[in-house]
Design a protein around this motif. Structure first.
Motif, PDB file in Angstrom:
ATOM      1  N   GLU A 346     -62.122   0.371  -1.479  1.00  0.00           N
ATOM      2  CA  GLU A 346     -61.810   0.155  -0.076  1.00  0.00           C
ATOM      3  C   GLU A 346     -60.828   1.215   0.411  1.00  0.00           C
ATOM      4  OE1 GLU A 346     -63.214  -1.996   1.871  1.00  0.00           O
ATOM      5  OE2 GLU A 346     -64.356  -3.041   0.357  1.00  0.00           O
ATOM      6  N   VAL A 369     -62.351   0.881  12.531  1.00  0.00           N
ATOM      7  CA  VAL A 369     -63.309  -0.013  11.882  1.00  0.00           C
ATOM      8  C   VAL A 369     -64.079   0.752  10.814  1.00  0.00           C
ATOM      9  CG1 VAL A 369     -65.344  -1.458  12.229  1.00  0.00           C
ATOM     10  CG2 VAL A 369     -63.504  -1.442  13.934  1.00  0.00           C
ATOM     11  N   GLY A 370     -64.170   0.161   9.629  1.00  0.00           N
ATOM     12  CA  GLY A 370     -64.880   0.788   8.525  1.00  0.00           C
ATOM     13  C   GLY A 370     -63.936   1.105   7.386  1.00  0.00           C
ATOM     14  N   HIS A 371     -64.520   1.421   6.228  1.00  0.00           N
ATOM     15  CA  HIS A 371     -63.748   1.745   5.043  1.00  0.00           C
ATOM     16  C   HIS A 371     -64.357   2.981   4.401  1.00  0.00           C
ATOM     17  CE1 HIS A 371     -63.047  -2.577   5.703  1.00  0.00           C
ATOM     18  NE2 HIS A 371     -61.811  -2.270   5.352  1.00  0.00           N
ATOM     19  N   SER A 372     -63.766   4.129   4.702  1.00  0.00           N
ATOM     20  CA  SER A 372     -64.291   5.379   4.186  1.00  0.00           C
ATOM     21  C   SER A 372     -63.297   6.476   4.479  1.00  0.00           C
ATOM     22  CB  SER A 372     -65.640   5.709   4.841  1.00  0.00           C
ATOM     23  OG  SER A 372     -65.449   5.973   6.226  1.00  0.00           O
ATOM     24  N   ASP A 374     -64.027   8.918   6.305  1.00  0.00           N
ATOM     25  CA  ASP A 374     -64.191   9.153   7.742  1.00  0.00           C
ATOM     26  C   ASP A 374     -63.230   8.280   8.549  1.00  0.00           C
ATOM     27  OD1 ASP A 374     -66.129  11.039   7.347  1.00  0.00           O
ATOM     28  OD2 ASP A 374     -67.806   9.643   7.632  1.00  0.00           O
ATOM     29  N   ALA A 375     -63.102   7.000   8.142  1.00  0.00           N
ATOM     30  CA  ALA A 375     -62.200   6.100   8.866  1.00  0.00           C
ATOM     31  C   ALA A 375     -60.766   6.597   8.788  1.00  0.00           C
ATOM     32  CB  ALA A 375     -62.310   4.690   8.286  1.00  0.00           C
ATOM     33  N   HIS A 411     -66.109  10.622  18.568  1.00  0.00           N
ATOM     34  CA  HIS A 411     -66.670   9.781  17.484  1.00  0.00           C
ATOM     35  C   HIS A 411     -67.430   8.622  18.128  1.00  0.00           C
ATOM     36  CE1 HIS A 411     -64.290  11.933  14.483  1.00  0.00           C
ATOM     37  NE2 HIS A 411     -63.276  11.868  15.331  1.00  0.00           N
ATOM     38  N   ASP A 413     -69.918   6.873  17.410  1.00  0.00           N
ATOM     39  CA  ASP A 413     -70.425   5.776  16.577  1.00  0.00           C
ATOM     40  C   ASP A 413     -69.305   4.987  15.912  1.00  0.00           C
ATOM     41  OD1 ASP A 413     -73.070   6.502  17.132  1.00  0.00           O
ATOM     42  OD2 ASP A 413     -73.078   7.983  15.516  1.00  0.00           O
ATOM     43  N   THR A 414     -68.058   5.246  16.303  1.00  0.00           N
ATOM     44  CA  THR A 414     -66.913   4.606  15.660  1.00  0.00           C
ATOM     45  C   THR A 414     -66.174   3.736  16.664  1.00  0.00           C
ATOM     46  OG1 THR A 414     -66.658   6.498  14.178  1.00  0.00           O
ATOM     47  CG2 THR A 414     -64.771   5.021  14.376  1.00  0.00           C
ATOM     48  N   THR A 415     -65.659   2.619  16.184  1.00  0.00           N
ATOM     49  CA  THR A 415     -64.800   1.765  17.008  1.00  0.00           C
ATOM     50  C   THR A 415     -63.470   1.570  16.291  1.00  0.00           C
ATOM     51  OG1 THR A 415     -65.769  -0.226  16.033  1.00  0.00           O
ATOM     52  CG2 THR A 415     -66.702   0.532  18.114  1.00  0.00           C
ATOM     53  N   ASP A 529     -58.496  -5.167   2.054  1.00  0.00           N
ATOM     54  CA  ASP A 529     -58.335  -4.206   3.138  1.00  0.00           C
ATOM     55  C   ASP A 529     -56.888  -3.736   3.141  1.00  0.00           C
ATOM     56  OD1 ASP A 529     -58.826  -2.637   5.302  1.00  0.00           O
ATOM     57  OD2 ASP A 529     -59.401  -4.258   6.663  1.00  0.00           O
TER      58      ASP A 529
END
Length: 539
Positions: A346, A369-372, A374-375, A411, A413-415, A529
């Motif tokens: 994570e 939002v997300g786990h990467s 990129d986030a 970005h 596609d990202t929130t 998280d």
């Protein structure tokens, strides 16, 4: 053992109520090298099998007279086949009386291997027994192979769902143990020479190998896999293999299945006692090699994620101000906490900020939002954008609107969620803009705590943001801002989690550090998280 086309050393149960017939059949089989167990009735046969079952010495084949005095040979065969431990024992019917074809069919339908008409030539009796035992062994081998293939498939599914290298090692060790019927150990050595070790559950959980044993295995794996490609099966003698991995304090020769990751830098090793591996034969070793390859493939994304996580944490630690490096904020005391997720797979985009602005102090807590990786990267961009916008704009609602446009442009596609609070240290006036985030919690010195009534759409969806919510902080009030990693748990309603947070905060000891530490002690263990937390009060 098979010699000159004959199976010798097998045990034959002869069930015949005629003593002379039992003697004649037994003599033929004994001369052929078989052990003979003669009984007169069906009940005696069942009792004999029960006794032998306890000793683990079941017969290899049963020769049963069709016309027994207490039950027919057909009924006795049916009872054999109905019992799990004797279902695989081959049965041969024989009879001295002329039997109609229907009897042959009834016997075959009931699981009988063959039908002998006695008296019969010794060679015929030997051949029938030999064929019955051989066919049973082939069926047993096929069943064992199917079972092992099923176990292999189940293990591969389990290791592919592992979320950490430790979970993967534990699952693979259990799979090796089930495939081989022996204790097992699995090792994954990552690019940083950190060894992940899994031991099967059948190993007695005492006297675990120490760090010296782990270091010895790590060095051995590096040496054995240097320059290697594909799966390598090798045996390491006991003096070179540390004691205790299979049995506490016991040395064993170890049979290893070794494979390296695609980049050749991360060895994976499946290990079992060499003596136990000899029992599974070449087919078992082939399955072990397949499991080793599947384990290495499943380890690949976890190894890459480990590197990615390190990069993301480096980014987060580089760009998030450390508690001792927070800027001077006149009139405001601020405490921050940042705790990475417990699971290695994570990587979050959580962030906090505390800035001096023209109208006071601006604080923010947010989560991409997300786990990467990129986030984590977007988190850094948003935080820098906030700092840039705050140079000439302090209104939290306007800042939320600008961050929303920035995220949608660069970005799409990202929130993300963010909560912004602008505090005037002289008056306690606080304006809050909340974009899809947990609202701030106001903790008062009288033991009560309430959430600020501030809500709005998350960033990145293009919806208009409402004006900031206004409230006034008392000098003794503490304002708490957190990301959902602190409280969010799968299967638990968020409303209930928010209430738990409110209750825990209201019961915390005075002080900002005490508040943060209480909440981390209450909620912050083994979280899936990241956790970002900011607490403040008027100074």
């Amino acid at each position: 053992m098979e010699t000159k086309g004959k199976l010798t050393g097998t045990t034959v149960l002869v069930v015949d109520d005629m003593e002379a017939s039992r003697y004649a059949m037994g003599s033929v089989l004994s001369r052929a090298g078989h052990r003979v167990v003669p009984v007169a009735t069906g009940r005696e046969a069942l009792a004999e099998l029960e006794t032998r079952l306890l000793k683990g010495t079941l017969p290899d084949v049963a020769l049963v007279d069709v016309g027994l005095p207490d039950m027919s040979g057909f009924d006795l065969c049916r009872l054999f086949k109905e019992r799990p431990h004797t279902a695989g024992m081959p049965v041969v019917h024989f009879s001295a009386a002329a039997s109609p074809p229907a009897d042959f069919c009834q016997g075959l339908d009931g699981g009988v291997e063959a039908y002998l008409k006695v008296p019969a030539e010794p060679l015929e009796i030997e051949a029938v027994v030999r064929a019955a035992v051989r066919n049973a062994q082939l069926r047993a081998g096929d069943r064992a192979l199917v079972r092992r293939l099923t176990l292999l498939s189940e293990t591969i599914v389990t290791i592919q769902s592992a979320r950490t290298l430790q979970e993967l090692s534990d699952a693979a060790a259990e799979g090796v143990s089930r495939l081989t019927g022996t204790p097992a150990a699995v090792f994954v050595l990552d690019q940083d020479d950190q060894l992940y070790r899994g031991l099967s559950r059948d190993r007695i959980p005492v006297a675990l190998p120490d760090e010296a044993a782990d270091r010895a295995v790590s060095a051995l794996l590096r040496r054995l896999t240097r320059g290697q490609a594909g799966v390598q099966l090798t045996t390491v003698p006991a003096p070179l293999w540390p004691a205790g991995f299979f049995r506490p304090g016991v040395q064993h020769d170890a049979r290893l299945a070794l494979v390296v990751s695609q980049d050749g830098r991360a060895p994976v090793c499946l290990a079992a006692p060499a003596r136990g591996m000899r029992r599974v034969g070449l087919e078992g070793e082939a399955l072990l090699a397949q499991l080793a390859q599947a384990t290495a493939l499943a380890a690949e994304p976890l190894l890459m994620y480990k590197v990615e996580r390190h990069v993301a944490l480096t980014l987060q630690h580089s760009f998030l101000p450390q508690p001792h490096k927070l800027p001077e904020l006149p009139g405001i005391d601020v405490v921050v906490r940042y705790v990475p997720a417990s699971r290695q797979t994570e990587i979050g985009g959580d962030f906090y900020a505390a800035l001096r602005v023209d109208e006071g102090v601006l604080t923010a807590v947010g989560d991409v939002v997300g786990h990467s990786l990129d986030a984590a990267t977007v988190m850094v961009e948003l935080r820098h954008a906030l700092r840039a916008y705050a140079v000439d704009e302090s209104d939290p609602a306007v800042l939320a609107e600008r961050l929303d446009r920035t995220l949608r442009r660069y970005h799409p596609d990202t929130t993300a969620t963010v909560c912004l609070a602008l505090i005037d240290p002289d008056t306690g006036r606080t304006r809050i803009a909340n974009a899809g985030h947990i609202p701030p919690l106001i903790v008062r010195d009288n033991g009560t705590a309430d959430y600020a009534e501030a809500a709005g759409p998350l960033l990145g969806v293009g919806l208009p943001h409402p004006p900031a919510t206004e409230l006034f902080l008392e000098p003794t009030d503490r304002l708490l801002m957190v990301t959902d990693g602190l409280i969010e748990t799968r299967g638990t309603d968020l409303t209930a989690s928010l209430e738990h947070l409110r209750a825990a905060s209201s019961g915390a000891l005075p002080g900002l550090d005490a508040l943060c530490d209480t909440l981390l002690d209450t909620f912050g263990h083994d979280r899936e998280d990241d956790i970002a937390m900011l607490a403040l009060r008027l100074g």
